[in-house]
Design a protein around this motif. Structure first.
Motif, PDB file in Angstrom:
ATOM      1  N   CYS A   6      -4.240   1.582  -8.950  1.00 15.69           N
ATOM      2  CA  CYS A   6      -4.250   0.720  -7.768  1.00 15.69           C
ATOM      3  C   CYS A   6      -5.571   0.836  -7.046  1.00 15.69           C
ATOM      4  N   SER A  18       3.691   6.811 -10.093  1.00 11.64           N
ATOM      5  CA  SER A  18       3.010   6.002 -11.109  1.00 11.64           C
ATOM      6  C   SER A  18       3.792   5.988 -12.415  1.00 11.64           C
ATOM      7  N   LEU A  28      10.563  -4.716 -17.046  1.00 14.15           N
ATOM      8  CA  LEU A  28      10.399  -6.165 -16.834  1.00 14.15           C
ATOM      9  C   LEU A  28      10.000  -6.874 -18.125  1.00 14.15           C
ATOM     10  N   ILE A  51      12.535   5.751  -6.895  1.00 15.28           N
ATOM     11  CA  ILE A  51      11.524   5.093  -6.060  1.00 15.28           C
ATOM     12  C   ILE A  51      11.616   5.582  -4.611  1.00 15.28           C
ATOM     13  N   LYS A  55       6.904  11.164  -5.575  1.00 13.13           N
ATOM     14  CA  LYS A  55       5.641  11.448  -4.877  1.00 13.13           C
ATOM     15  C   LYS A  55       4.540  10.488  -5.310  1.00 13.13           C
ATOM     16  N   LEU A  56       3.785  10.027  -4.329  1.00 16.53           N
ATOM     17  CA  LEU A  56       2.632   9.170  -4.603  1.00 16.53           C
ATOM     18  C   LEU A  56       1.424  10.027  -4.982  1.00 16.53           C
ATOM     19  N   THR A  57       0.467   9.386  -5.593  1.00 11.68           N
ATOM     20  CA  THR A  57      -0.822  10.024  -5.851  1.00 11.68           C
ATOM     21  C   THR A  57      -1.361  10.610  -4.553  1.00 11.68           C
ATOM     22  N   HIS A  66       7.351   0.411   4.003  1.00 12.86           N
ATOM     23  CA  HIS A  66       7.683   0.933   2.670  1.00 12.86           C
ATOM     24  C   HIS A  66       9.197   0.892   2.405  1.00 12.86           C
ATOM     25  N   CYS A 100       8.713  -6.779  -6.484  1.00 11.28           N
ATOM     26  CA  CYS A 100       7.645  -5.832  -6.850  1.00 11.28           C
ATOM     27  C   CYS A 100       6.348  -6.275  -6.182  1.00 11.28           C
ATOM     28  N   HIS A 104       3.569  -4.613  -3.539  1.00 14.69           N
ATOM     29  CA  HIS A 104       2.219  -4.378  -4.062  1.00 14.69           C
ATOM     30  C   HIS A 104       1.142  -5.066  -3.233  1.00 14.69           C
ATOM     31  N   GLU A 107       0.634  -2.393  -0.613  1.00 15.52           N
ATOM     32  CA  GLU A 107       0.409  -0.977  -0.924  1.00 15.52           C
ATOM     33  C   GLU A 107      -0.479  -0.736  -2.129  1.00 15.52           C
ATOM     34  N   CYS A 108      -0.605  -1.720  -3.021  1.00 18.93           N
ATOM     35  CA  CYS A 108      -1.209  -1.404  -4.306  1.00 18.93           C
ATOM     36  C   CYS A 108      -1.527  -2.686  -5.075  1.00 18.93           C
ATOM     37  N   ILE A 115       1.997  -7.555 -13.188  1.00 20.23           N
ATOM     38  CA  ILE A 115       3.417  -7.730 -12.814  1.00 20.23           C
ATOM     39  C   ILE A 115       3.780  -9.218 -12.884  1.00 20.23           C
TER      40      ILE A 115
HETATM   41  C1  HEC Z   1       8.037  -0.041  -2.259  1.00 19.91           C
HETATM   42  C2  HEC Z   1       6.801  -0.487  -2.849  1.00 19.91           C
HETATM   43  C3  HEC Z   1       6.728  -0.800  -4.314  1.00 19.91           C
HETATM   44  C4  HEC Z   1       7.592  -1.549  -5.092  1.00 19.91           C
HETATM   45  C5  HEC Z   1       8.887  -2.239  -4.677  1.00 19.91           C
HETATM   46  C6  HEC Z   1       7.034  -1.563  -6.412  1.00 19.91           C
HETATM   47  N1  HEC Z   1       5.870  -0.830  -6.454  1.00 19.91           N
HETATM   48 FE1  HEC Z   1       4.694  -0.496  -8.090  1.00 19.91          FE
HETATM   49  N2  HEC Z   1       3.545   0.802  -6.998  1.00 19.91           N
HETATM   50  C7  HEC Z   1       3.712   1.090  -5.661  1.00 19.91           C
HETATM   51  C8  HEC Z   1       2.799   2.137  -5.281  1.00 19.91           C
HETATM   52  C9  HEC Z   1       2.688   2.762  -3.897  1.00 19.91           C
HETATM   53  C10 HEC Z   1       2.052   2.466  -6.430  1.00 19.91           C
HETATM   54  C11 HEC Z   1       0.988   3.579  -6.563  1.00 19.91           C
HETATM   55  C12 HEC Z   1       1.689   4.848  -7.015  1.00 19.91           C
HETATM   56  C13 HEC Z   1       0.805   6.071  -7.041  1.00 19.91           C
HETATM   57  O1  HEC Z   1      -0.407   5.951  -7.215  1.00 19.91           O
HETATM   58  O2  HEC Z   1       1.356   7.179  -6.894  1.00 19.91           O
HETATM   59  C14 HEC Z   1       2.528   1.595  -7.494  1.00 19.91           C
HETATM   60  C15 HEC Z   1       2.002   1.543  -8.779  1.00 19.91           C
HETATM   61  C16 HEC Z   1       2.389   0.645  -9.761  1.00 19.91           C
HETATM   62  C17 HEC Z   1       1.761   0.496 -11.054  1.00 19.91           C
HETATM   63  C18 HEC Z   1       0.539   1.272 -11.531  1.00 19.91           C
HETATM   64  C19 HEC Z   1       0.983   2.572 -12.182  1.00 19.91           C
HETATM   65  C20 HEC Z   1      -0.191   3.344 -12.745  1.00 19.91           C
HETATM   66  O3  HEC Z   1      -0.464   3.180 -13.920  1.00 19.91           O
HETATM   67  O4  HEC Z   1      -0.815   4.098 -11.989  1.00 19.91           O
HETATM   68  C21 HEC Z   1       2.461  -0.471 -11.726  1.00 19.91           C
HETATM   69  C22 HEC Z   1       2.174  -0.998 -13.134  1.00 19.91           C
HETATM   70  C23 HEC Z   1       3.542  -0.906 -10.879  1.00 19.91           C
HETATM   71  N3  HEC Z   1       3.462  -0.216  -9.687  1.00 19.91           N
HETATM   72  C24 HEC Z   1       4.485  -1.846 -11.234  1.00 19.91           C
HETATM   73  C25 HEC Z   1       5.606  -2.191 -10.435  1.00 19.91           C
HETATM   74  C26 HEC Z   1       6.700  -3.033 -10.880  1.00 19.91           C
HETATM   75  C27 HEC Z   1       6.795  -3.683 -12.256  1.00 19.91           C
HETATM   76  C28 HEC Z   1       7.580  -3.122  -9.838  1.00 19.91           C
HETATM   77  C29 HEC Z   1       8.902  -3.834  -9.775  1.00 19.91           C
HETATM   78  C30 HEC Z   1       9.823  -3.693 -10.890  1.00 19.91           C
HETATM   79  C31 HEC Z   1       7.017  -2.348  -8.745  1.00 19.91           C
HETATM   80  N4  HEC Z   1       5.829  -1.797  -9.148  1.00 19.91           N
HETATM   81  C32 HEC Z   1       7.598  -2.230  -7.489  1.00 19.91           C
HETATM   82  C33 HEC Z   1       4.605   0.482  -4.807  1.00 19.91           C
HETATM   83  C34 HEC Z   1       5.653  -0.340  -5.194  1.00 19.91           C
END
Ligand code: HEC
Length: 121
Positions: A6, A18, A28, A51, A55-57, A66, A100, A104, A107-108, A115
């Motif tokens: 991200c 992650s 998906l 979820i 823990k986040l990065t 959130h 999703c 994103h 947050e990302c 996606i």
């Molecule tokens: C509540 C917020 C939220 C939702 C809902 C969410 N994400 Fe995320 N996603 C994040 C965050 C925050 C990160 C970064 C995580 C980290 O770095 O620890 C992330 C990271 C990712 C990544 C990158 C992972 C990597 O390789 O580092 C992917 C791909 C991803 N999400 C796909 C999805 C998909 C597909 C969905 C739905 C099915 C989804 N996310 C729903 C917050 C969300």
């Protein structure tokens, strides 16, 4: 395939969040194919409950909303499973993909394009 992070993330270990997210993306992917081929849905992904606690990065901060984004995602997942045997399957799946993306956007932004590829046209 190398998954782009991200944010800048050189030499960081892959966080539990992650790892979970990568599983969610694979989910998906498979489900989009299941819809196209009229195949049964995958077993309900109970592990996605993580979820809430994963823990986040280090250094990454969740947005103020959130919890609301998580709720939206979980509700969309439940709705999708409620409609898997109806003509609405594709549209509830798209709502799940959108849930999703909504999080994103705040947050990302990095993985949004990947996606979005799962939207059923
Ligand atoms: C509540 C917020 C939220 C939702 C809902 C969410 N994400 Fe995320 N996603 C994040 C965050 C925050 C990160 C970064 C995580 C980290 O770095 O620890 C992330 C990271 C990712 C990544 C990158 C992972 C990597 O390789 O580092 C992917 C791909 C991803 N999400 C796909 C999805 C998909 C597909 C969905 C739905 C099915 C989804 N996310 C729903 C917050 C969300």
């Amino acid at each position: 395939m190398v998954l782009a992070a991200c944010f800048f993330q050189a030499a960081m270990p892959v966080s539990p969040m992650s790892k979970l997210m990568r599983q969610m993306l694979t989910f998906l992917d498979v489900e989009k194919q299941n819809i196209a081929q009229n195949k049964p849905v995958q077993e309900f992904p109970k592990s996605f409950e993580k979820i809430n606690t994963a823990k986040l990065t280090e250094g990454k901060k969740p947005s103020a909303d959130h919890g609301a984004y998580i709720q939206n995602f979980q509700r969309s997942l439940t709705r999708y499973y409620e409609s898997i045997n109806t003509p609405q399957r594709a549209s509830t799946f798209n709502l799940l993909v959108s849930s999703c993306i909504t999080c994103h956007e705040h947050e990302c932004p990095g993985p949004i394009q990947r996606i979005e590829k799962n939207l059923v046209k």
